[in-house]
Design an enzyme around this catalytic site. Structure first.
Site, mmCIF file in Angstrom:
data_model
loop_
_atom_site.group_PDB
_atom_site.id
_atom_site.type_symbol
_atom_site.label_atom_id
_atom_site.label_comp_id
_atom_site.label_asym_id
_atom_site.label_seq_id
_atom_site.Cartn_x
_atom_site.Cartn_y
_atom_site.Cartn_z
ATOM 1 C CD GLU A 142 -11.799 -10.568 -3.635
ATOM 2 O OE1 GLU A 142 -12.620 -11.377 -3.151
ATOM 3 O OE2 GLU A 142 -10.589 -10.555 -3.324
ATOM 4 C CD GLU A 249 -5.733 -7.278 -2.873
ATOM 5 O OE1 GLU A 249 -5.648 -8.498 -2.617
ATOM 6 O OE2 GLU A 249 -6.785 -6.629 -2.725
#
Length: 475
Positions: A142, A249
């Protein structure tokens, strides 16, 4: 006596060889093949994990904050359990993650820059010493949303704007010379602007030979409402980097039917994209996923419809190895795809009123009268390479359908336009159905027309609309 010793020695060598060779073969597991379909582990290994999945990512146990909550004291027990399970089953293991701001140790932010740099270097080296055989490493997680508190200590923005990421990948490459190094981020699949910024980072790393995989999270808050068009646009943008794509994910939420519809529409976009090398779901057991209604299996052990469909999807597509045949494909996203209609009240046209895949389908309006036949089809000269023609059709929710609207998928082939059709199916107002036609006995090298026939039922009347979508061949 000597011959007996030699005989037993040879038997022992043979047995040991079989054990060694067998240990390097992948255990048959999971519902997919070719690409991996993985999932997460969290504190323990579910007994049915290998029934569905064939790749392992620890949910939290390989995050720095989980391992070294207290400075200098590293707890690897849960991570070891996941890693050893992956090794024993020869499943790919992904270390998640080395550098991330959201779950870093609380104590690291108060250190001096030189101490921070030393600690993160020690952390990367410790992870590599323990899990050096991991296939994949999420090096930075991220970067667009959660850079670490120690970003400036490891290069900051620097000349590229992302020097701290370059530093992280350089350290990871030194520590994990045999692993694939990934960058991981959320919010990409649903936002082409974010994808463009992500591509810039990937290209910076790729130019330096530092990245092996571009990973995209695909959580419910991005996936539930994203269009298939946007998904394909983003995947094509990422593919342009030349770096393999990994869906890292994945989860989608909703009640049983809503979740099912979302998986049916969107999972194939990932799996069938040529640049996507693997998909990892983010949990599957009720009460053990990070967000409500994202689970695929109830606490009672019952599989939700989306999981049942996933199993059917891989089974019907030869475990993910099957390929759509060539010669017939239409999704009507950009127009009629060469299709026309006969005995229609209006149309046909590409519409966004309904779709089974993507955002649009083919619509034709019909004026119903008992026994009348209507057609949506494509004519020409085609060569089919698949063994089965498939399509999805729907009826509008208005109109008097009487005893029901008959539907058939058909082909005409050869000089005599020989007809072959699927079994008769009946739909009523608002109904949707998948049609399939076995092409055995058909001259597939000389297809003259293919499409859908609609026949009005007894006592039917009035105008309604019919829709066709996702027409394709399957090997």
């Amino acid at each position: 006596m000597m011959r007996s010793k030699v005989k037993w020695t040879l038997i022992i060598i043979l047995v040991l060889t079989m054990i060694i060779v067998g240990s390097n073969e992948k255990v048959s597991a999971g519902i997919a093949d070719e690409k991996f379909l993985g999932n997460i582990t969290a504190g323990y290994i579910p007994s049915d994990f290998g029934e569905y999945w064939d790749q392992v990512t620890p949910e939290n146990s390989t995050k720095w904050g989980s391992v070294e909550a207290s400075r200098g004291n590293m707890n690897w027990s849960d991570a070891d359990a996941s890693y050893n399970y992956a090794l024993s089953n020869n499943f790919p293991f992904k270390f998640h993650t080395l550098v991330w701001g959201s779950q870093e140790p609380s104590w690291v932010s108060g250190l001096s820059p030189s101490e921070q740099r030393a600690e993160v270097t020690e952390w990367i080296q410790a992870a590599a010493q323990r899990y050096g055989d991991a296939e994949y490493i999420d090096v930075v997680n991220e970067p667009l949303h959660a850079p670490p508190s120690y970003k400036n200590a490891i290069g900051g923005d620097g000349a590229t704007g992302w020097d701290w990421i370059i530093w992280s990948f350089e350290k990871a490459r030194q520590a994990f010379p045999n692993a694939e190094l990934h960058l991981n981020e959320y919010g990409i699949i649903s936002d082409p602007n974010a994808a463009a910024e992500y591509v810039e980072i990937v290209n910076i790393l790729n130019d330096r030979g530092l990245i092996d995989g571009v990973a995209i999270q695909a959580h419910h808050f991005n996936m539930n409402t994203v269009s298939v068009n946007t998904m394909n646009q983003v995947l094509d943008m990422l593919e342009s980097t030349g770096v393999p794509i990994y869906v890292s994910e994945l989860d989608m939420s909703g009640d049983d039917q809503t979740q099912l519809a979302r998986y049916q529409e969107k999972f194939p976009v990932f799996w069938e994209h040529p640049a996507v090398q693997g998909v990892t779901l983010w949990g599957y057991l009720e009460g053990e996923t990070w967000a409500d209604n994202t689970h695929l299996k109830n606490s009672s052990g019952q599989e939700r419809p989306a999981l049942q469909w996933l199993k059917q999807y891989f089974d019907s597509s030869d475990g993910g190895n099957g390929n759509p045949g060539s010669g017939a494909y239409a999704d009507f996203e950009s127009g009629l795809d060469g299709w026309s209609g006969s005995n229609l009240d209006a149309g046909p046209w590409s519409t966004d009123a309904w779709s089974s895949k993507g955002d649009r389908s083919l619509q034709g309006d019909i004026n119903m009268s008992s026994g009348d036949a209507h057609y949506l089809s494509r004519t020409g000269n085609f060569s089919f390479t698949g063994n089965e023609l498939r399509a999805t059709v729907r009826a509008a929710s208005w109109g008097n359908f009487g005893s029901g609207l008959g539907v058939k998928l058909f082909v005409k082939h050869g000089n005599n336009y020989e007809w072959k059709a699927s079994d008769w199916q009946t739909i009523n107002a608002g109904d949707q159905i998948d049609l399939s036609l076995d092409l055995s006995g058909v001259n597939k090298s000389d297809i003259r027309e293919y499409g859908v026939q609609f026949i009005d039922g007894n006592n039917s009347s009035g105008v309604t609309a019919v829709y066709v979508d996702n027409v394709y061949l399957w090997d």
